[in-house]
Design a protein around this motif. Sequence first.
Motif, mmCIF file in Angstrom:
data_model
loop_
_atom_site.group_PDB
_atom_site.id
_atom_site.type_symbol
_atom_site.label_atom_id
_atom_site.label_comp_id
_atom_site.label_asym_id
_atom_site.label_seq_id
_atom_site.Cartn_x
_atom_site.Cartn_y
_atom_site.Cartn_z
ATOM 1 N N THR A 118 0.861 -1.187 0.000
ATOM 2 C CA THR A 118 0.000 0.000 0.000
ATOM 3 C C THR A 118 0.896 1.236 0.000
ATOM 4 O O THR A 118 2.129 1.136 0.100
ATOM 5 C CB THR A 118 -0.911 0.034 1.232
ATOM 6 O OG1 THR A 118 -0.093 0.215 2.413
ATOM 7 C CG2 THR A 118 -1.720 -1.242 1.363
ATOM 8 N N ALA A 119 0.278 2.404 -0.075
ATOM 9 C CA ALA A 119 1.052 3.647 -0.097
ATOM 10 C C ALA A 119 1.796 3.870 1.212
ATOM 11 O O ALA A 119 2.825 4.554 1.247
ATOM 12 C CB ALA A 119 0.127 4.822 -0.378
ATOM 13 N N THR A 120 1.298 3.314 2.303
ATOM 14 C CA THR A 120 1.909 3.539 3.619
ATOM 15 C C THR A 120 2.568 2.290 4.204
ATOM 16 O O THR A 120 3.065 2.323 5.313
ATOM 17 C CB THR A 120 0.851 4.040 4.616
ATOM 18 O OG1 THR A 120 -0.230 3.090 4.687
ATOM 19 C CG2 THR A 120 0.306 5.381 4.186
ATOM 20 N N GLY A 121 2.560 1.192 3.478
ATOM 21 C CA GLY A 121 3.145 -0.043 4.004
ATOM 22 C C GLY A 121 2.587 -1.261 3.309
ATOM 23 O O GLY A 121 2.911 -1.545 2.160
ATOM 24 N N SER A 122 1.716 -1.967 4.004
ATOM 25 C CA SER A 122 1.160 -3.186 3.423
ATOM 26 C C SER A 122 -0.181 -3.520 4.055
ATOM 27 O O SER A 122 -0.518 -3.045 5.141
ATOM 28 C CB SER A 122 2.130 -4.363 3.597
ATOM 29 O OG SER A 122 2.458 -4.547 4.957
ATOM 30 N N ARG A 123 -0.918 -4.343 3.331
ATOM 31 C CA ARG A 123 -2.217 -4.797 3.797
ATOM 32 C C ARG A 123 -2.187 -6.319 3.909
ATOM 33 O O ARG A 123 -1.682 -7.026 3.036
ATOM 34 C CB ARG A 123 -3.321 -4.383 2.832
ATOM 35 C CG ARG A 123 -4.725 -4.879 3.225
ATOM 36 C CD ARG A 123 -5.775 -4.462 2.222
ATOM 37 N NE ARG A 123 -5.860 -3.003 2.125
ATOM 38 C CZ ARG A 123 -5.430 -2.303 1.072
ATOM 39 N NH1 ARG A 123 -4.909 -2.931 0.028
ATOM 40 N NH2 ARG A 123 -5.530 -0.992 1.054
ATOM 41 N N LEU A 124 -2.731 -6.810 5.007
ATOM 42 C CA LEU A 124 -2.885 -8.246 5.212
ATOM 43 C C LEU A 124 -4.349 -8.607 5.040
ATOM 44 O O LEU A 124 -5.221 -7.986 5.657
ATOM 45 C CB LEU A 124 -2.423 -8.646 6.616
ATOM 46 C CG LEU A 124 -2.901 -10.007 7.134
ATOM 47 C CD1 LEU A 124 -2.284 -11.141 6.328
ATOM 48 C CD2 LEU A 124 -2.595 -10.171 8.613
ATOM 49 N N GLU A 125 -4.616 -9.620 4.208
ATOM 50 C CA GLU A 125 -5.959 -10.177 4.120
ATOM 51 C C GLU A 125 -5.863 -11.658 4.452
ATOM 52 O O GLU A 125 -5.146 -12.407 3.789
ATOM 53 C CB GLU A 125 -6.564 -10.002 2.732
ATOM 54 C CG GLU A 125 -7.997 -10.523 2.656
ATOM 55 C CD GLU A 125 -8.621 -10.376 1.286
ATOM 56 O OE1 GLU A 125 -9.479 -9.482 1.123
ATOM 57 O OE2 GLU A 125 -8.251 -11.157 0.378
ATOM 58 N N SER A 126 -6.549 -12.045 5.495
ATOM 59 C CA SER A 126 -6.574 -13.441 5.937
ATOM 60 C C SER A 126 -7.960 -13.999 5.681
ATOM 61 O O SER A 126 -8.945 -13.512 6.245
ATOM 62 C CB SER A 126 -6.228 -13.538 7.429
ATOM 63 O OG SER A 126 -6.444 -14.851 7.906
ATOM 64 N N VAL A 127 -8.040 -15.014 4.812
ATOM 65 C CA VAL A 127 -9.318 -15.640 4.490
ATOM 66 C C VAL A 127 -9.284 -17.088 4.980
ATOM 67 O O VAL A 127 -8.430 -17.875 4.561
ATOM 68 C CB VAL A 127 -9.604 -15.612 2.978
ATOM 69 C CG1 VAL A 127 -10.956 -16.264 2.687
ATOM 70 C CG2 VAL A 127 -9.580 -14.177 2.458
ATOM 71 N N THR A 128 -10.205 -17.405 5.883
ATOM 72 C CA THR A 128 -10.304 -18.763 6.413
ATOM 73 C C THR A 128 -11.583 -19.400 5.886
ATOM 74 O O THR A 128 -12.671 -18.851 6.061
ATOM 75 C CB THR A 128 -10.320 -18.755 7.956
ATOM 76 O OG1 THR A 128 -9.149 -18.078 8.432
ATOM 77 C CG2 THR A 128 -10.327 -20.175 8.498
ATOM 78 N N ARG A 129 -11.432 -20.565 5.234
ATOM 79 C CA ARG A 129 -12.569 -21.261 4.628
ATOM 80 C C ARG A 129 -12.884 -22.520 5.424
ATOM 81 O O ARG A 129 -11.985 -23.298 5.759
ATOM 82 C CB ARG A 129 -12.256 -21.620 3.175
ATOM 83 C CG ARG A 129 -12.115 -20.405 2.273
ATOM 84 C CD ARG A 129 -11.692 -20.771 0.849
ATOM 85 N NE ARG A 129 -11.769 -19.611 -0.033
ATOM 86 C CZ ARG A 129 -10.838 -18.675 -0.127
ATOM 87 N NH1 ARG A 129 -9.746 -18.771 0.614
ATOM 88 N NH2 ARG A 129 -10.990 -17.647 -0.954
#
Length: 326
Positions: A118-129
Amino acid sequence: MPVTEVTTDAEALTMTLTAEFPAPIERLWEVFTDPRQLERFWGPPGYPATFTSFDLTVGGRARYHMTSPQGEKYHATWEFLELDGPRSFTVLDSFADEDGKVNEELPTSRMTLVFEPTATGSRLESVTRFTSAEALEQVVAMGMIEGTTMAMDQLGRVLEGLRAYAQGKGTQTEILDDTHVRITRLIEGPIDLVWRAHHEPELLKKWMLGPDGWSLVECEVASEVGAKYRYVWEPGEGVEGERFGFDGEALLIEPPRRAVTTEHMTGTDYPGTLNDLNLEEEDGATLITLFIEYPDKETRDIVLATGMTEGMESSYARLEGVLAAV
């Protein structure tokens, strides 16, 4: 707080968590794939994780357990299904017994972690199925949303480093929920010495004094699980206040990192608390983290209103002086 959203989808059978961090994706990948860094935040407050094996290969497995304040261990395993560093990885996440055998009576899920810049660092997306709506409902009822959110909220201090996270901020008190409070204080000194200062009477009497003018006149330390402790303070000449004390029992002792005790004001019928002390060292400094569990919100607010944080800061400031002289 880094967690920006947690959602569940009963039709897609998923739970999705999104969080933002001021760090590049390479740093996120590092902390999630290094077991020593991962265990510094993966367990929620009061249930720290310990990874006993970590085979970061497709088809490899990781084993870990979370330890409750009472010393109970809850075991789990990861099977690594996909690895695409530093962008993502997928694991099969299962409850297990102490030998690592999957517990078929509890849900197994497929968890994918994706790291995006991202512009300021990073994004974490955690998807649990999950395999069924019932399995999703079961883990939600077990507190998975709250536990995962609090675990991710601890990641910031690992990414920053302890000095950047806590140095110069003094004693910080955070309200986690109606009955839980987290107190942190960075101390200049190695973890072994900070542990000794919390468990040796001759050192305790030099720093655990609260406001100026008070003395710790009785100090019986609990040195093993099940042992009792007792501390008594009294004011010096010209200092207002009455003699008081606390007593309790040691529930968990894991030198030099963790000690859990009950705490009760001696001679009163006031409700007691559960105190979970955790120590973490980095670059010659030790972060003290104290999780306190109160019986209810009213008790929590009464205790916080006494000036507890300020009194602890006075003691911790003395502690640094004591450690410098040891």
